[in-house]
Scaffold this active site. Structure first.
Site, PDB file in Angstrom:
ATOM      1  N   LEU A  57       0.836  -1.157   0.099  1.00 40.83           N
ATOM      2  CA  LEU A  57      -0.028  -0.001   0.094  1.00 40.83           C
ATOM      3  C   LEU A  57       0.828   1.587  -0.247  1.00 40.83           C
ATOM      4  O   LEU A  57       0.358   2.332  -0.614  1.00 40.83           O
ATOM      5  CB  LEU A  57      -0.778   0.015   0.993  1.00 40.83           C
ATOM      6  CG  LEU A  57      -2.019  -0.972   1.488  1.00 40.83           C
ATOM      7  CD1 LEU A  57      -2.707  -1.026   2.774  1.00 40.83           C
ATOM      8  CD2 LEU A  57      -2.827  -0.899   0.294  1.00 40.83           C
ATOM      9  N   GLY A  60       7.388   4.099   3.298  1.00 43.15           N
ATOM     10  CA  GLY A  60       7.972   5.442   3.812  1.00 43.15           C
ATOM     11  C   GLY A  60       9.239   5.336   4.247  1.00 43.15           C
ATOM     12  O   GLY A  60       9.974   4.289   4.134  1.00 43.15           O
ATOM     13  N   GLY A  61       9.748   6.491   4.920  1.00 46.88           N
ATOM     14  CA  GLY A  61      11.191   6.425   5.412  1.00 46.88           C
ATOM     15  C   GLY A  61      11.669   5.285   6.486  1.00 46.88           C
ATOM     16  O   GLY A  61      12.825   4.919   6.374  1.00 46.88           O
ATOM     17  N   GLY A  63       9.510   2.258   6.824  1.00 48.16           N
ATOM     18  CA  GLY A  63       8.955   0.855   6.509  1.00 48.16           C
ATOM     19  C   GLY A  63       8.021   0.946   5.442  1.00 48.16           C
ATOM     20  O   GLY A  63       7.859   2.022   4.594  1.00 48.16           O
ATOM     21  N   LYS A  64       7.166  -0.131   5.264  1.00 49.56           N
ATOM     22  CA  LYS A  64       6.546  -0.437   4.238  1.00 49.56           C
ATOM     23  C   LYS A  64       5.176  -0.764   4.898  1.00 49.56           C
ATOM     24  O   LYS A  64       4.988  -1.309   5.969  1.00 49.56           O
ATOM     25  CB  LYS A  64       7.000  -1.576   3.504  1.00 49.56           C
ATOM     26  CG  LYS A  64       7.561  -1.429   2.248  1.00 49.56           C
ATOM     27  CD  LYS A  64       7.809  -2.605   1.554  1.00 49.56           C
ATOM     28  CE  LYS A  64       8.959  -2.694   0.575  1.00 49.56           C
ATOM     29  NZ  LYS A  64       9.367  -3.957   0.215  1.00 49.56           N
ATOM     30  N   VAL A  65       3.990  -0.309   4.086  1.00 45.47           N
ATOM     31  CA  VAL A  65       2.746  -0.598   4.514  1.00 45.47           C
ATOM     32  C   VAL A  65       2.123  -1.688   3.540  1.00 45.47           C
ATOM     33  O   VAL A  65       2.011  -1.616   2.400  1.00 45.47           O
ATOM     34  CB  VAL A  65       1.685   0.383   4.833  1.00 45.47           C
ATOM     35  CG1 VAL A  65       0.361   0.019   5.141  1.00 45.47           C
ATOM     36  CG2 VAL A  65       2.462   1.452   5.729  1.00 45.47           C
ATOM     37  N   LYS A  83       1.960  -2.364   8.877  1.00 47.21           N
ATOM     38  CA  LYS A  83       3.045  -1.660   8.831  1.00 47.21           C
ATOM     39  C   LYS A  83       4.141  -2.305   9.320  1.00 47.21           C
ATOM     40  O   LYS A  83       4.295  -3.009  10.385  1.00 47.21           O
ATOM     41  CB  LYS A  83       2.770  -0.337   9.552  1.00 47.21           C
ATOM     42  CG  LYS A  83       3.818   0.495   9.328  1.00 47.21           C
ATOM     43  CD  LYS A  83       3.557   2.010   9.733  1.00 47.21           C
ATOM     44  CE  LYS A  83       4.483   3.178   9.386  1.00 47.21           C
ATOM     45  NZ  LYS A  83       3.780   4.404   9.913  1.00 47.21           N
ATOM     46  N   ASP A 185       4.410  15.881  12.893  1.00 48.81           N
ATOM     47  CA  ASP A 185       4.217  15.468  11.398  1.00 48.81           C
ATOM     48  C   ASP A 185       3.013  15.807  10.879  1.00 48.81           C
ATOM     49  O   ASP A 185       2.578  14.923  10.103  1.00 48.81           O
ATOM     50  CB  ASP A 185       4.963  14.057  11.548  1.00 48.81           C
ATOM     51  CG  ASP A 185       5.589  13.899  10.064  1.00 48.81           C
ATOM     52  OD1 ASP A 185       5.921  14.919   9.367  1.00 48.81           O
ATOM     53  OD2 ASP A 185       5.792  12.623   9.803  1.00 48.81           O
ATOM     54  N   LYS A 187       0.843  16.872   8.132  1.00 43.22           N
ATOM     55  CA  LYS A 187       0.879  17.198   6.813  1.00 43.22           C
ATOM     56  C   LYS A 187      -0.220  16.374   5.852  1.00 43.22           C
ATOM     57  O   LYS A 187      -0.634  15.234   6.483  1.00 43.22           O
ATOM     58  CB  LYS A 187       2.262  17.158   6.384  1.00 43.22           C
ATOM     59  CG  LYS A 187       2.720  15.633   6.252  1.00 43.22           C
ATOM     60  CD  LYS A 187       4.062  15.157   5.856  1.00 43.22           C
ATOM     61  CE  LYS A 187       4.483  14.012   6.104  1.00 43.22           C
ATOM     62  NZ  LYS A 187       5.953  13.798   5.816  1.00 43.22           N
ATOM     63  N   ASN A 190      -0.225  12.336   5.933  1.00 42.13           N
ATOM     64  CA  ASN A 190      -0.758  11.593   6.890  1.00 42.13           C
ATOM     65  C   ASN A 190      -1.948  11.686   7.415  1.00 42.13           C
ATOM     66  O   ASN A 190      -2.382  11.059   8.570  1.00 42.13           O
ATOM     67  CB  ASN A 190       0.252  12.157   8.372  1.00 42.13           C
ATOM     68  CG  ASN A 190       1.771  11.987   7.970  1.00 42.13           C
ATOM     69  OD1 ASN A 190       2.164  10.826   7.167  1.00 42.13           O
ATOM     70  ND2 ASN A 190       2.875  12.377   8.720  1.00 42.13           N
ATOM     71  N   ASP A 203       0.431   7.459  10.962  1.00 46.76           N
ATOM     72  CA  ASP A 203       2.006   7.700  10.920  1.00 46.76           C
ATOM     73  C   ASP A 203       2.606   8.413  12.046  1.00 46.76           C
ATOM     74  O   ASP A 203       2.879   9.576  12.177  1.00 46.76           O
ATOM     75  CB  ASP A 203       2.586   8.375   9.872  1.00 46.76           C
ATOM     76  CG  ASP A 203       4.032   8.055   9.281  1.00 46.76           C
ATOM     77  OD1 ASP A 203       4.643   7.544  10.197  1.00 46.76           O
ATOM     78  OD2 ASP A 203       4.577   8.476   8.191  1.00 46.76           O
ATOM     79  N   THR A 222       8.229  17.553   7.383  1.00 47.58           N
ATOM     80  CA  THR A 222       8.254  18.157   6.018  1.00 47.58           C
ATOM     81  C   THR A 222       8.603  19.755   6.295  1.00 47.58           C
ATOM     82  O   THR A 222       8.018  20.127   7.061  1.00 47.58           O
ATOM     83  CB  THR A 222       7.266  17.889   5.133  1.00 47.58           C
ATOM     84  OG1 THR A 222       6.886  16.423   5.326  1.00 47.58           O
ATOM     85  CG2 THR A 222       7.043  18.535   3.708  1.00 47.58           C
TER      86      THR A 222
END
Ligand code: F76
Length: 389
Positions: A57, A60-61, A63-65, A83, A185, A187, A190, A203, A222
């Site tokens: 899905l 990210g910095g 890990g993976k989903v 995740k 975070d 943004k 998220n 996140d 960001t």
């Protein structure tokens, strides 16, 4: 919020646990005596074999989903988001040591915060487990997609549409702050939508306990959304989230954040200058809340001090909002995600969903690092929504 630890996992304060983790990593990688047993009975309740991995899905910095399906239990057949976070990479030299420590803490913090925090507008952790060098978080599947996609489609939002999302975000941030957690975070990426179109913050890898300053999270956030006090490292508290809220208000109503540029350096300079030029078409209420949220001086910022969200909720910009209706999800979502089936993923980026659904093989990890995650496993007890085995 006082100086005392603000939430506890199995009776051990978050701060105590964190300092133990740090101590362990810093001083004595082979000494397991200092670690706290957080309840071994929870270990290995579930593992990867209990889930069928269906597709990727997001990446990210940290890990993976994946989209997964539960194979057994009372929630057999249910679709979740999984995740996968790297617990640690093998320490090779002094430089990478710093990075390892942060990855460890990110994984642990994200899991701890998600376990401690339950709120209608925050993604719900259903299970957590670990294997070898990986940490697995099973989260509710948010089929509504990212608010970011909606923003991109519409370019900018009508004020009342923006207020629908912003009011839910204000309540989620207020809840985190009350629990001593700074989100840090905020943004559009998220902010996700559930199947009905209500907001869910996701996140939690960048959160910070409001009373602690032990770790330096250099790579969180960001720049466009970062508060000036983070950028100039002058020390920061929960007010950073209200700054980011201001940036989000602008992004939603104008179609871009107020401080932009071709690179991080230029954006940082513009944020620190704090010269806000507001578009003429913004309503007086929008201009007023933007000016008050985007104050360089923390003490002058709306949301400063113990009043926190109160001043924001009572600002004229939100005067049409019935806060009681918002928290009880009685407000009508402006966009209802169109879903063909429970596991519909058409609201998501093809770059990710087209990837083959493989989790990389678990590598070896030292026992001492593994020990840091004792008590990590989570789940198996009934949730308020009654969805778990
Ligand atoms: N549910 C989803 C449902 C459908 C499609 C995607 C879902 C995602 C998701 O993965 O969104 C993208 C994403 O968040 N990727 C991502 C972000 C951060 C990291 S990090 O840990 O490395 N910082 C990794 C990947 C999600 C999101 C996760 C929460 C559950 C709901 C969800």
């Amino acid at each position: 919020m006082g100086d005392e630890p603000v939430f506890a996992i199995d009776g051990v304060s978050q701060r105590m646990m964190k300092s133990l983790v740090l101590e362990e990593l810093n001083n004595n990688p082979n000494n397991n005596q200092t670690l706290v047993d957080l309840g071994k009975q929870n270990i290995n309740k579930l593992n990867l074999d209990d889930f069928e991995i269906k597709r990727v899905l997001g990446v990210g910095g940290f890990g993976k989903v994946f989209q997964v399906k539960k194979l057994e239990g009372s929630d057999k057949g249910k679709i979740y988001a999984m995740k996968v976070l790297k617990k640690a990479v093998i320490v090779r030299n002094k430089e990478t040591k710093t990075l390892d420590r942060e990855i460890n803490l990110h994984a642990k913090l994200e899991r701890d915060v998600l376990e401690a925090v339950k709120h209608p507008f925050i993604v719900q952790l259903i299970y957590a487990f670990q294997a070898a060098n990986k940490v697995y978080l099973i989260l509710e599947y948010l089929s509504g997609g990212e608010l970011f996609m909606q923003l991109q489609k519409e370019r900018m939002l009508m004020e009342d549409t923006a207020i629908f999302y912003l009011s839910q975000i204000v309540l989620a941030l207020e809840h985190l702050h009350t629990n001593g957690i700074i989100y840090r975070d905020l943004k559009p990426e998220n902010i996700m939508l559930d199947r009905e179109g209500h907001v869910k913050l996701t996140d939690f890898g960048c959160v910070k306990e409001s009373a602690s300053d032990e770790i330096n999270y250099t790579f969180c956030g960001t720049v466009e959304y970062m508060a000036p006090e983070i950028l100039n490292r002058s020390g920061h508290g929960k007010e950073v989230d209200w700054w980011s809220l201001g940036i989000l208000v602008h992004d939603m109503l104008v179609g871009s954040p107020p401080f932009t540029g071709n690179n991080r350096k230029i954006i940082t300079e513009r944020v620190l200058k704090g010269k806000l030029q507001l578009k003429k078409y913004l309503t007086p209420d929008a201009k007023d809340i933007l000016t008050k949220l985007l104050k360089l001086k923390i003490e002058n910022r709306l949301g400063f001090g113990p009043e926190d969200a109160k001043g924001i909720k009572s600002h004229r910009f939100f005067s049409a909002v019935k806060w009681d209706d918002v928290i009880n999800r009685r407000t009508e979502p402006p966009f209802k995600p169109v879903l063909r089936s429970e596991d519909d993923f058409s609201n998501f980026d093809e770059v990710f969903t087209m990837k083959p659904p493989f989790d990389s093989p678990p590598g070896s990890i030292s026992d001492s690092v593994s020990e840091l995650f004792i008590g990590f496993s989570y789940g198996g007890s009934p949730q308020p929504n009654g969805e778990m085995s």
